[in-house]
Design a protein around this motif. Sequence first.
Motif, PDB file in Angstrom:
ATOM      1  N   PHE A 168      -5.063  13.425   3.424  1.00 58.96           N
ATOM      2  CA  PHE A 168      -5.674  12.219   3.511  1.00 58.96           C
ATOM      3  C   PHE A 168      -4.369  11.716   4.792  1.00 58.96           C
ATOM      4  CE2 PHE A 168      -6.191   7.575   2.403  1.00 58.96           C
ATOM      5  CZ  PHE A 168      -6.820   7.497   3.571  1.00 58.96           C
ATOM      6  N   ASP A 216       5.004  13.266  -1.155  1.00 66.92           N
ATOM      7  CA  ASP A 216       3.613  11.895  -0.920  1.00 66.92           C
ATOM      8  C   ASP A 216       2.623  12.230  -2.728  1.00 66.92           C
ATOM      9  OD1 ASP A 216       1.055  11.134  -0.841  1.00 66.92           O
ATOM     10  OD2 ASP A 216       0.719  11.366   1.135  1.00 66.92           O
ATOM     11  N   SER A 257      -1.336  10.050   5.391  1.00 65.55           N
ATOM     12  CA  SER A 257       0.071  10.785   4.635  1.00 65.55           C
ATOM     13  C   SER A 257       0.608  10.599   6.853  1.00 65.55           C
ATOM     14  CB  SER A 257      -0.094  12.274   4.597  1.00 65.55           C
ATOM     15  OG  SER A 257      -1.261  12.411   3.131  1.00 65.55           O
ATOM     16  N   SER A 275       0.427   5.134  -4.485  1.00 67.32           N
ATOM     17  CA  SER A 275      -0.278   4.155  -3.928  1.00 67.32           C
ATOM     18  C   SER A 275      -1.247   3.985  -5.522  1.00 67.32           C
ATOM     19  CB  SER A 275      -1.703   5.034  -3.214  1.00 67.32           C
ATOM     20  OG  SER A 275      -3.027   4.022  -3.367  1.00 67.32           O
ATOM     21  N   ALA A 308       0.345   9.854  -3.897  1.00 62.53           N
ATOM     22  CA  ALA A 308       0.264   8.879  -4.256  1.00 62.53           C
ATOM     23  C   ALA A 308      -0.813   8.856  -5.481  1.00 62.53           C
ATOM     24  CB  ALA A 308      -0.802   9.072  -2.775  1.00 62.53           C
ATOM     25  N   GLU A 309      -1.624  10.497  -4.934  1.00 59.17           N
ATOM     26  CA  GLU A 309      -2.268  10.461  -6.518  1.00 59.17           C
ATOM     27  C   GLU A 309      -2.546  12.109  -7.528  1.00 59.17           C
ATOM     28  OE1 GLU A 309      -4.684  13.833  -3.917  1.00 59.17           O
ATOM     29  OE2 GLU A 309      -5.651  12.407  -2.492  1.00 59.17           O
ATOM     30  N   GLY A 312      -2.527  -1.878  -3.180  1.00 59.07           N
ATOM     31  CA  GLY A 312      -1.226  -1.615  -3.670  1.00 59.07           C
ATOM     32  C   GLY A 312      -0.531  -0.502  -3.240  1.00 59.07           C
ATOM     33  N   LEU A 340       4.831   4.847   2.878  1.00 57.69           N
ATOM     34  CA  LEU A 340       4.944   5.944   3.740  1.00 57.69           C
ATOM     35  C   LEU A 340       6.210   5.551   4.984  1.00 57.69           C
ATOM     36  CD1 LEU A 340       1.803   7.765   3.129  1.00 57.69           C
ATOM     37  CD2 LEU A 340       4.176   9.066   3.760  1.00 57.69           C
ATOM     38  N   SER A 379       0.728  -1.434   0.360  1.00 54.20           N
ATOM     39  CA  SER A 379       0.199   0.037  -0.302  1.00 54.20           C
ATOM     40  C   SER A 379       0.961   1.139  -0.089  1.00 54.20           C
ATOM     41  CB  SER A 379      -0.959  -0.147   1.253  1.00 54.20           C
ATOM     42  OG  SER A 379      -0.050   0.176   2.509  1.00 54.20           O
ATOM     43  N   GLY A 380       0.716   2.154  -0.767  1.00 56.30           N
ATOM     44  CA  GLY A 380       0.859   3.606  -0.166  1.00 56.30           C
ATOM     45  C   GLY A 380       0.886   3.886   1.220  1.00 56.30           C
ATOM     46  N   THR A 381       0.593   3.476   1.651  1.00 58.79           N
ATOM     47  CA  THR A 381       0.901   3.736   3.725  1.00 58.79           C
ATOM     48  C   THR A 381       1.761   3.320   3.810  1.00 58.79           C
ATOM     49  OG1 THR A 381      -1.654   4.320   3.954  1.00 58.79           O
ATOM     50  CG2 THR A 381      -0.033   3.609   6.024  1.00 58.79           C
ATOM     51  N   LYS A 417      -7.526   5.258  -7.121  1.00 57.78           N
ATOM     52  CA  LYS A 417      -6.201   6.257  -7.675  1.00 57.78           C
ATOM     53  C   LYS A 417      -5.926   6.137  -9.293  1.00 57.78           C
ATOM     54  CE  LYS A 417      -5.559   7.224  -3.586  1.00 57.78           C
ATOM     55  NZ  LYS A 417      -4.914   6.781  -3.091  1.00 57.78           N
ATOM     56  N   LEU A 436      -1.681  17.279  -3.746  1.00 57.11           N
ATOM     57  CA  LEU A 436      -2.951  16.450  -3.585  1.00 57.11           C
ATOM     58  C   LEU A 436      -4.122  16.477  -4.969  1.00 57.11           C
ATOM     59  CD1 LEU A 436      -3.683  15.641  -0.712  1.00 57.11           C
ATOM     60  CD2 LEU A 436      -4.830  18.079  -0.523  1.00 57.11           C
ATOM     61  N   ILE A 450       5.964   8.593  -2.283  1.00 56.90           N
ATOM     62  CA  ILE A 450       5.221   7.648  -2.206  1.00 56.90           C
ATOM     63  C   ILE A 450       4.360   7.044  -3.610  1.00 56.90           C
ATOM     64  CG2 ILE A 450       5.582   7.296   0.511  1.00 56.90           C
ATOM     65  CD1 ILE A 450       2.543   6.801  -0.488  1.00 56.90           C
TER      66      ILE A 450
END
Length: 377
Positions: A85, A162, A88, A186, A164-165, A198, A63, A58-60, A191, A138, A184
Amino acid sequence: MNESKIWLSSPHMGGTEQEYVNEAFDTNWIAPLGPNVTGFENDLSAYLNDKPVAALSSGTAALHLALLQCGVGHGDEVICQSFTFSASANPIAYLGATPVFVDSEPTTWNISPKYLEEAIIDRIEKGKKPKAIVAVHLYGMPYLVDEIHTIANEYEIPIVEDSAEALGSTYKGEKCGTFGKYGILSFNGNKIITTSGGGALVCPSDEKKAKTVFLATQARDEAPHYQHSHIGYNYRLSNISAGIGRGQMEVLDTHIELRRSMHTFYRNLFKNINGITVFSEPNSDFYSNHWLSAIIVNPEETGGVTREDIRLAFAKANIESRPLWKPMHIQPIFKNCAFYGENIAFNLFKNGLCLPSGSNLTFDDRQRIEKVIFALL
Ligand SMILES: *Cc1c(COP(=O)(O)O)cnc(C)c1O
């Protein structure tokens, strides 16, 4: 309600994902790791300026392992963009460290250089230099990369980017995810591309990638038996999920074009409507994948129509929309954390709305969205 639901952002398969997954079945590579994981990492690396990439669960998780490798530990402080979110910020707490939140600036909605520097100076004066900075692109919009990295470099604090987006977004022609010490990504279901779940960590060197993979696979030392001299994690992406990822990489650029065309649709839709601003790039240095299109509603100019009026009208028509992220510094769990800034993020949350943005929205979907807006404004 008989019309089907229009989602904010739903998975969109390209067609070849299943072939990669079938290949994994046919060769019995169902166990974690395997050729799809390597293939997916290579595809991502080629897309991101050849930086080494480790595929994770995951992205989490990405991080978490990034902050860990920046040396963040118990009692440390980490600066984090407040307007984001919760994923982060949560990994900062996993490590026993404390987040220090920083407000946004109005052009990119991301971390403010002014308040970032104010926070760094004040935390140092109070006796603790922040161990890392989590900066976020973001909704796919790059943050002020030059300004933020200049400050971070001056105080020698690593940036965990981050992204992720923001897979596919660029700043001055360079891909987001490649600017920080770590980047990172996601691939969660909502997404721009998904592996059903993932993430990935973009690493500064092959050594750091190897360390990331080591930590993500239970930190096994080299020995015939199970031997451990570190705490490990079970954070690797499975070979099945990575197969979906390989197929999705083939359609990533198409997805970006389609998301950007949704943004253009909204620009045109709201062009002649007072009091609605569509979130857009500040200038040509910024290229957003427009993962989500978002608007700011000013009720004084819309004749009293508020963000909530629009959201509820959409809901009634079975169309999903959502207020912008509620800033971390006003979340119950983080309310006692330090915050540097004013009310930029707060006002974005108060008046902002994310609109359906999927790469799979149809002409009919657009017409239904248009109908709701024209009935209201
Ligand atoms: C989705 C997201 C994450 C977390 O990614 P997961 O893969 O869901 O763990 C982190 N940060 C931001 C800004 C996100 O949007």
